[in-house]
Write a protein that holds these residues in place. Structure first.
Motif, PDB file in Angstrom:
ATOM      1  N   ALA A 187       0.873  -1.175   0.000  1.00  0.00           N
ATOM      2  CA  ALA A 187       0.000   0.000   0.000  1.00  0.00           C
ATOM      3  C   ALA A 187       0.909   1.223   0.000  1.00  0.00           C
ATOM      4  O   ALA A 187       1.562   1.515   1.010  1.00  0.00           O
ATOM      5  CB  ALA A 187      -0.926   0.008   1.208  1.00  0.00           C
ATOM      6  N   ILE A 188       0.974   1.916  -1.138  1.00  0.00           N
ATOM      7  CA  ILE A 188       1.973   2.952  -1.366  1.00  0.00           C
ATOM      8  C   ILE A 188       1.315   4.322  -1.567  1.00  0.00           C
ATOM      9  O   ILE A 188       0.445   4.475  -2.428  1.00  0.00           O
ATOM     10  CB  ILE A 188       2.812   2.640  -2.623  1.00  0.00           C
ATOM     11  N   PRO A 189       1.715   5.345  -0.795  1.00  0.00           N
ATOM     12  CA  PRO A 189       1.175   6.695  -1.005  1.00  0.00           C
ATOM     13  C   PRO A 189       1.505   7.217  -2.401  1.00  0.00           C
ATOM     14  O   PRO A 189       2.589   6.948  -2.930  1.00  0.00           O
ATOM     15  CB  PRO A 189       1.870   7.530   0.066  1.00  0.00           C
ATOM     16  N   ILE A 190       0.568   7.954  -2.988  1.00  0.00           N
ATOM     17  CA  ILE A 190       0.782   8.546  -4.314  1.00  0.00           C
ATOM     18  C   ILE A 190       0.605  10.056  -4.244  1.00  0.00           C
ATOM     19  O   ILE A 190      -0.428  10.549  -3.799  1.00  0.00           O
ATOM     20  CB  ILE A 190      -0.214   8.018  -5.362  1.00  0.00           C
ATOM     21  N   GLY A 191       1.633  10.774  -4.674  1.00  0.00           N
ATOM     22  CA  GLY A 191       1.528  12.198  -4.919  1.00  0.00           C
ATOM     23  C   GLY A 191       1.676  12.381  -6.422  1.00  0.00           C
ATOM     24  O   GLY A 191       0.726  12.310  -7.188  1.00  0.00           O
ATOM     25  N   VAL A 213      -1.237  -1.427  -4.372  1.00  0.00           N
ATOM     26  CA  VAL A 213      -2.360  -0.510  -4.178  1.00  0.00           C
ATOM     27  C   VAL A 213      -1.831   0.885  -3.868  1.00  0.00           C
ATOM     28  O   VAL A 213      -1.057   1.070  -2.925  1.00  0.00           O
ATOM     29  CB  VAL A 213      -3.269  -0.991  -3.020  1.00  0.00           C
ATOM     30  N   GLY A 214      -2.244   1.853  -4.651  1.00  0.00           N
ATOM     31  CA  GLY A 214      -1.874   3.234  -4.397  1.00  0.00           C
ATOM     32  C   GLY A 214      -2.853   3.885  -3.442  1.00  0.00           C
ATOM     33  O   GLY A 214      -4.025   3.497  -3.368  1.00  0.00           O
ATOM     34  N   VAL A 215      -2.370   4.878  -2.703  1.00  0.00           N
ATOM     35  CA  VAL A 215      -3.207   5.583  -1.728  1.00  0.00           C
ATOM     36  C   VAL A 215      -3.075   7.084  -1.952  1.00  0.00           C
ATOM     37  O   VAL A 215      -1.969   7.619  -1.957  1.00  0.00           O
ATOM     38  CB  VAL A 215      -2.804   5.248  -0.276  1.00  0.00           C
ATOM     39  N   GLN A 216      -4.231   7.746  -2.146  1.00  0.00           N
ATOM     40  CA  GLN A 216      -4.232   9.201  -2.287  1.00  0.00           C
ATOM     41  C   GLN A 216      -5.191   9.837  -1.288  1.00  0.00           C
ATOM     42  O   GLN A 216      -6.191   9.237  -0.890  1.00  0.00           O
ATOM     43  CB  GLN A 216      -4.646   9.607  -3.710  1.00  0.00           C
ATOM     44  N   ALA A 217      -4.878  11.070  -0.899  1.00  0.00           N
ATOM     45  CA  ALA A 217      -5.783  11.838  -0.051  1.00  0.00           C
ATOM     46  C   ALA A 217      -7.006  12.240  -0.864  1.00  0.00           C
ATOM     47  O   ALA A 217      -6.893  12.582  -2.046  1.00  0.00           O
ATOM     48  CB  ALA A 217      -5.072  13.083   0.486  1.00  0.00           C
ATOM     49  N   GLU A 218      -8.183  12.201  -0.235  1.00  0.00           N
ATOM     50  CA  GLU A 218      -9.419  12.568  -0.930  1.00  0.00           C
ATOM     51  C   GLU A 218      -9.348  13.977  -1.509  1.00  0.00           C
ATOM     52  O   GLU A 218      -9.956  14.257  -2.545  1.00  0.00           O
ATOM     53  CB  GLU A 218     -10.603  12.473   0.034  1.00  0.00           C
ATOM     54  N   LEU A 219      -8.614  14.863  -0.857  1.00  0.00           N
ATOM     55  CA  LEU A 219      -8.533  16.244  -1.332  1.00  0.00           C
ATOM     56  C   LEU A 219      -7.650  16.381  -2.574  1.00  0.00           C
ATOM     57  O   LEU A 219      -7.764  17.369  -3.301  1.00  0.00           O
ATOM     58  CB  LEU A 219      -8.010  17.154  -0.219  1.00  0.00           C
ATOM     59  N   TYR A 220      -6.761  15.414  -2.810  1.00  0.00           N
ATOM     60  CA  TYR A 220      -5.863  15.471  -3.970  1.00  0.00           C
ATOM     61  C   TYR A 220      -5.857  14.123  -4.704  1.00  0.00           C
ATOM     62  O   TYR A 220      -4.851  13.410  -4.716  1.00  0.00           O
ATOM     63  CB  TYR A 220      -4.440  15.851  -3.529  1.00  0.00           C
ATOM     64  N   ILE A 243       1.879  14.485  -0.439  1.00  0.00           N
ATOM     65  CA  ILE A 243       1.272  13.879  -1.619  1.00  0.00           C
ATOM     66  C   ILE A 243       0.161  14.767  -2.189  1.00  0.00           C
ATOM     67  O   ILE A 243      -0.719  14.297  -2.908  1.00  0.00           O
ATOM     68  CB  ILE A 243       0.734  12.456  -1.328  1.00  0.00           C
ATOM     69  N   ALA A 244       0.207  16.050  -1.859  1.00  0.00           N
ATOM     70  CA  ALA A 244      -0.779  17.004  -2.375  1.00  0.00           C
ATOM     71  C   ALA A 244      -0.306  17.515  -3.734  1.00  0.00           C
ATOM     72  O   ALA A 244       0.166  18.643  -3.867  1.00  0.00           O
ATOM     73  CB  ALA A 244      -0.976  18.154  -1.392  1.00  0.00           C
ATOM     74  N   VAL A 245      -0.444  16.673  -4.751  1.00  0.00           N
ATOM     75  CA  VAL A 245       0.022  16.993  -6.102  1.00  0.00           C
ATOM     76  C   VAL A 245      -1.185  17.076  -7.034  1.00  0.00           C
ATOM     77  O   VAL A 245      -1.988  16.144  -7.102  1.00  0.00           O
ATOM     78  CB  VAL A 245       1.016  15.924  -6.609  1.00  0.00           C
ATOM     79  N   LYS A 246      -1.295  18.181  -7.756  1.00  0.00           N
ATOM     80  CA  LYS A 246      -2.472  18.395  -8.604  1.00  0.00           C
ATOM     81  C   LYS A 246      -2.417  17.620  -9.917  1.00  0.00           C
ATOM     82  O   LYS A 246      -3.460  17.263 -10.471  1.00  0.00           O
ATOM     83  CB  LYS A 246      -2.619  19.892  -8.902  1.00  0.00           C
TER      84      LYS A 246
END
Length: 416
Positions: A187-191, A213-220, A243-246
């Motif tokens: 389970a890897i964070p994605i920015g 499995v990638g993990v992103q914040a709902e806001l980004y 990880i707040a990447v647009k």
């Protein structure tokens, strides 16, 4: 007539291969920490999965980012090293590049947005880098970094969309699977996608059936949205600023599209809970992005139940005031810290009688706020907010019941 090569899919000629990652590991191994991958008995019981943690917050700069940065620096020509490098970053990429640039005698320039916290500016300058403050947003800083690179003849080092960076980040998965070969899910964070691109490339080459499995914040949700053909906003104040990447990278998107099995989203509350649990249970400090993997297990338990899961604690660079705020909010949500709003009559002994109930229930009062003027109550009425500390949610419930039994009108001030 089309050639055979032209008919191949993009992944048949990948930008990064497992061989690139193995060479990157040989290149950087003498100068980075081979961080441990440890089993968490308590988190395993809590999540219903078999959880292994990779402590990348133990790197010298407290983040995995220095792996990719060092791999890139070591592959520069002597002429490029002499000219120096430049990057746009407000966080871990800046520090990793600055630290290893100083070690190798390579001049490093970092362009940061003006709102970047002072502590991050100081840490980057502390490693010997020149810091240029420009623009209000990351995009502004990056555009200016490209301009400065052209003016000064510097090598631009992208934080994620670069094969050398991706290969360096992939060494994280290489170490995890060497140390714990039974891991069947990452389970890897994605920015921008550099870490998951490298880790997926390594993992799928070693174990094609391994679940990535990638993990992103709902806001980004930028990578999630592009992968699923959705138009979702990427904005807001997220705890997971790393990880707040647009916009995902071009190279990284192709790799994620080819190799990632799934991407899940996590809420701010999930991130806060995960960060707090890692500190309380594992006694380790992570930043918001570093808690994203565990947040995914909390938010989507059915997706990971019973699996041997590897989580990367990607970094530990979090502002101490923000950390304190997250911990206090978690105490409030668990019922161990509360603010109760109580309606009283403005007469002698009113506050004493309320305090007597708190004493009887053995609840510690932390703060008291009296409000006589700015209230909708009659002139002889007042509102009192009392912040208190209880043992758990049940203890708080008993206090509220005891106050109600004494005839007080009481309500809880809830968190968002």
């Amino acid at each position: 007539m089309a050639t055979a090569e032209a008919t191949l899919r993009p992944q048949d000629h990948p930008a990064v291969t497992v061989a690139d990652i193995r060479m990157a590991h040989e290149r950087i191994a003498p100068s980075i920490v081979r961080t441990p991958t440890l089993h968490s008995i308590t988190l395993s019981k809590l999540t219903g999965a078999n959880v292994w943690l990779k402590f990348e917050n133990l790197q010298f700069t407290a983040a995995y980012k220095e792996r990719g940065a060092l791999n890139k620096l070591l592959q520069l020509t002597d002429e490029e090293k002499a000219r120096g490098v430049i990057a746009a970053s407000a966080g871990n990429h800046a520090q990793g590049l600055a630290y290893h640039g100083a070690r190798l005698g390579i001049p490093v320039t970092i362009v940061m947005p003006k709102p970047t916290p002072t502590v991050k500016v100081q840490q980057t300058e502390g490693h010997g880098a020149e810091v240029i403050m420009f623009g209000e947003r990351f995009d502004d800083a990056q555009a200016h970094a490209y301009e400065v690179a052209a003016e000064r003849g510097l090598v631009f080092v992208h934080p994620f969309d670069d094969p050398a960076i991706i290969a360096g980040q992939g060494t994280v998965a290489l170490e995890m699977l060497e140390d714990v070969p039974q891991i069947d899910t990452l389970a890897i964070p994605i920015g921008g996608g550099g870490l998951i691109s490298g880790c997926a490339t390594a993992a799928k080459a070693i174990r094609p059936d391994l679940d990535v499995v990638g993990v992103q914040a709902e806001l980004y949700p930028s990578m999630f949205a592009k992968r699923n053909g959705l138009d979702l906003p990427s904005e807001g104040d997220t705890l997971a600023e790393g990880i707040a990447v647009k916009f995902p990278g071009r190279i990284t998107f192709d790799i994620v599209q080819a190799l990632a099995d799934d991407i899940v989203l996590v809420s701010e509350r999930d991130l806060e809970k995960a960060l707090s649990l890692l500190l309380q249970i594992e006694k380790t400090v992570v930043e918001g992005a570093g808690a994203a993997g565990l947040a995914a297990l909390l938010a989507h338990p059915e997706r990971f139940a019973g699996k041997n899961i590897g989580l990367v604690l990607t970094g530990g660079n979090i502002d101490t005031r923000l950390l304190a705020n997250v911990l206090l909010r978690d105490l409030a949500r668990s019922g161990r810290l509360a603010r109760l709003r109580i309606r009283l009559q403005d007469r002698p002994g009113a506050l004493f009688n309320v305090a007597r109930v708190f004493d009887q229930q053995q609840v510690n009062i932390i703060e008291i706020y009296h409000q006589r003027v700015f209230t909708t109550l009659p002139a002889k009425g007042l509102i009192t907010d009392i912040e208190c500390e209880t043992r758990d949610a049940g203890h708080l419930d008993r206090l509220v019941a005891a106050l109600a039994a004494e005839g007080y009108e009481v309500s809880r001030v809830e968190l968002a």
